[in-house]
Scaffold this motif. Sequence first.
Motif, mmCIF file in Angstrom:
data_model
loop_
_atom_site.group_PDB
_atom_site.id
_atom_site.type_symbol
_atom_site.label_atom_id
_atom_site.label_comp_id
_atom_site.label_asym_id
_atom_site.label_seq_id
_atom_site.Cartn_x
_atom_site.Cartn_y
_atom_site.Cartn_z
ATOM 1 N N ARG A 59 0.859 -1.175 0.000
ATOM 2 C CA ARG A 59 0.000 0.000 0.000
ATOM 3 C C ARG A 59 0.897 1.227 0.000
ATOM 4 N N LEU A 60 0.542 2.207 -0.793
ATOM 5 C CA LEU A 60 1.328 3.436 -0.811
ATOM 6 C C LEU A 60 1.222 4.112 0.553
ATOM 7 N N GLU A 62 0.997 6.838 3.510
ATOM 8 C CA GLU A 62 0.274 8.100 3.644
ATOM 9 C C GLU A 62 0.755 8.826 4.884
ATOM 10 N N GLU A 66 -2.722 11.856 3.411
ATOM 11 C CA GLU A 66 -2.447 12.005 1.978
ATOM 12 C C GLU A 66 -1.296 11.096 1.584
ATOM 13 N N ILE A 67 -1.285 10.670 0.326
ATOM 14 C CA ILE A 67 -0.193 9.841 -0.157
ATOM 15 C C ILE A 67 1.125 10.609 -0.001
ATOM 16 N N TYR A 68 2.100 9.932 0.586
ATOM 17 C CA TYR A 68 3.385 10.568 0.881
ATOM 18 C C TYR A 68 4.149 10.745 -0.429
ATOM 19 N N ASP A 69 4.508 11.982 -0.757
ATOM 20 C CA ASP A 69 5.033 12.245 -2.103
ATOM 21 C C ASP A 69 6.489 12.687 -2.133
ATOM 22 N N LEU A 70 7.161 12.698 -0.988
ATOM 23 C CA LEU A 70 8.530 13.225 -0.984
ATOM 24 C C LEU A 70 9.586 12.170 -1.310
ATOM 25 N N GLY B 200 10.309 19.278 -4.173
ATOM 26 C CA GLY B 200 10.654 18.067 -3.430
ATOM 27 C C GLY B 200 9.690 16.927 -3.618
ATOM 28 N N VAL B 203 6.049 12.398 -6.776
ATOM 29 C CA VAL B 203 4.818 12.171 -7.549
ATOM 30 C C VAL B 203 3.871 13.351 -7.350
ATOM 31 N N ILE B 225 0.344 -0.325 -6.125
ATOM 32 C CA ILE B 225 1.699 0.016 -5.711
ATOM 33 C C ILE B 225 2.571 0.232 -6.960
#
Lengths: 463, 412
Positions: A59-60, A62, A66-70, B200, B203, B225
């Motif tokens: 699982r992506l 979070e 929110e989906i962790y994007d860093l 930074g 996505v 994923i």
Amino acid sequence: MSKPLKQIHLAAHFPGVNNTTVWSDPAAGSHIDFQSFVHLAQTAERARFDFLFLAEGLRLREQNGEIYDLDVVGRPDTFTVLAALAAVTDRLGLAGTINSTFNEPYEVARQFASLDHLSAGRAAWNVVTSWDAFTGENFRRGGFLAQQDRYERARQFLAAAAELFDSWRGDEIVADQESGVFLREPDPGRFDHHVRQFDISGRFDVPRSPQGRPVIFQAGDSEEGREFAAEAADAIFTRHGTLEAGRAFYADVKGRLARHGRSRDELKILPGVTFVLGDTDAEARERAALIRRQQVSGQTAIRLLEQVWNRDLSAYDPDGPLPEVDPLLGEHTVAQGRASVRMHRDPLAVAAEWRALAEAGNLSIRELVIETTGRQNFIGTPARVAETLNEFVQTDAADGFILVPHLTPGGLDEFADTVVPLLQERGVFRTEYQGGTLRDHLGLAAPRAARATAPAVSGRAAN
Amino acid sequence: MPEPHAPLHLAVALDGAGWHPAAWREHDARPAELLTARFWADLVAEAERGLLDLVTVEDSLSLQSAHPLEPDERTDQVRGRLDAVLTAARIAPLTRHIGLVPTAVVTHTEPFHLSKAIATLDHVSTGRAGVRVKVSARADEAAHFGRRPAPEVRIEDFDTPVGLELLADLFGEAEDYVEVLRRLWDSWEDDAEIRDVATGRFVDRDKLHHIDFEGRRFSVRGPSITPRPPQGQPIVAALAHRDEPYRLVGRSADLGFVTPRDAADARRIVAGIRAAQAAAGRAEETVHIFGDLLVFLDEDPGAAAECKARLDRRAGAVYTGDARVFTGTPAELADLLQEWQAAGLTGFRLRPGALPYDLEQITRGLVPELQRRGIFRTAYEASTLRGLLGLPRPANRYATAGAVGATAAALA
């Protein structure tokens, strides 16, 4: 003369979805393109590494809902990539993490047995467990596994898989074209496994693979994890990157083996470690500092701090002082899908320690996070790194290392070209593969025959 | 309806030593190598030399059996196999053009796992992946998983109310499963990975989508994923013998494998699937319908029939399967394929009676014959399986919604 030199085992970890991996570097390539996997695997094989290691994602992650994007986000399916890598390598072991909570033994056993056949004996399985309902939302099984049931599930999963692997002895297929006898006996693969977590029976459909069973890894540091490893694993993937912690862990785990009727050589201890090389030690230290700044941007520093504080800290300035509010205690709600979060000690103690450090060194949030998290394990010239790695192994802090490069896919190139030859010169690392299977590389014997299923753990069948 | 000279598509179905139960005893069979990568690599290389669209790899979650729903204890036939998805992945780096379509059972497995596995097969093959979804009504397979009660239905019960209810349940679940596969494949927009050093961000999280599927058998939150595969949507195929799977093909698949007895039967089956397709609102989409044939081929007239008779004698029974058995010359087979093509089939999946012999008869005998007739490619014209099948790369179902959402947000 002292005791003979131990041989070092080396493995390559494909860079993961955390801030160790620097994606912002101009040299950073794709984490999905198969050619990145080919590059790392072929580099590892050129350097005669024991194996390549691939983590798993279910699982992506979070944070703050929110989906962790860093960090790097997304990865391919572990089994599928390993099977494809078997086509572009000949000897390199192929190790993958596969979760025992969101899978079932029959399917996982046939996948590992198949991978072992398709790679001619190079498969390894890092058995992990998880229990969070967050990950469960992607699966039929769903929901929640109480924490005390995690290792029961893992232990019973592995025992069930072992019964499946062992359900074929290896001599059942005759395939005599003349007589028309394909099978020596009518019902190979028979199994019957009735325990609390699994109530399964029938016939396994993949005949015995070259290694019998895949090499089994365990990757947890808890008391249950250590005991599980001592009982059932061939290797441990640890995080103990210092000499002292490594020796203590090594002595503890190796000391448990005898109780399970196993010798000290039957379990390899392999810490996952990072490294930075340079022409001089000073240059390596400079590079290490630069990489740390790449790994911990201002935003990343805030997010990592949130994982300890368990609060939204987005209003804080990463170049300013630590928050004066205390961490929020209780269930972790800020960061989900992240194993490391569960490993933080008492958050109040961590916060106090960090405040003291920050005060003493006049450190900003970002500087503090750089200082306290994820510092590289081995920094120096190739000669210094080779010497230090060897010291770890010869003084029983480890049996080898799983190297975690910070760059995809070229992060191992320099190590392969400069450190490995020095280890080979010292006579502590192979110059050629001696065998074909991963068990051969790791010096592990063929798995012992199936143990009898202990009736004591059978519950459900009796009802 | 295809043109009389429309190009036809060809697939080969690989299974063990071939589809005849005694095929492993042929002199050129390699029965001791069925579990090696080399064996499969050689077969797929041969299929690719013949410019075939795709190969399928059979699989199930139980040992092979002479009985369709139960295990057996025979010792004179091939038993034991490898996972088909992993076999396909092992072959992918060794091939460049041919489509790879492993079979996967959808009754006991996790749609999240299979979705990322097939997405990854598409990544490692740079756009040549598909999956044939298969339901399991077998009690032994249910017991291998121990998570749901074993179905207690015999083949002859399939048309009773109990049997029909079971089939409706299994194929309904399969339809849900395919829906989850497809949503997960779209759950990453193509340009979700931005690597924006300035902010930074690796996505753009607005281009990652929860799929929030809620079904009777499972619910899946998503996103996947694994980033969207090169084809966008890998090919979904299903083998269909009756109405429930015909509906699955019409509603959910890109490719159906069907088993007509003759041209009239083919016409009837095609009509049924096209009706289901139209009812599902997919009339404008290309859904391929391939006829399955089990083939014994030989240039010498009569030799193929002799071969089959020899194998039947060894097996102690005349082989009949779910698909029509053809014995003859490649030219005779080409005649039959053209006749069935005229009945509405867009291609064929040939099941070689014995390997490698009948595969080589396909690639070296049938293919040149079809090329002479101008109905088969003379070189690969595309680098993806969708390309070979004439299917466009589909738009992402979430991209539009995202764009609309962004517009709405901008206006707000």
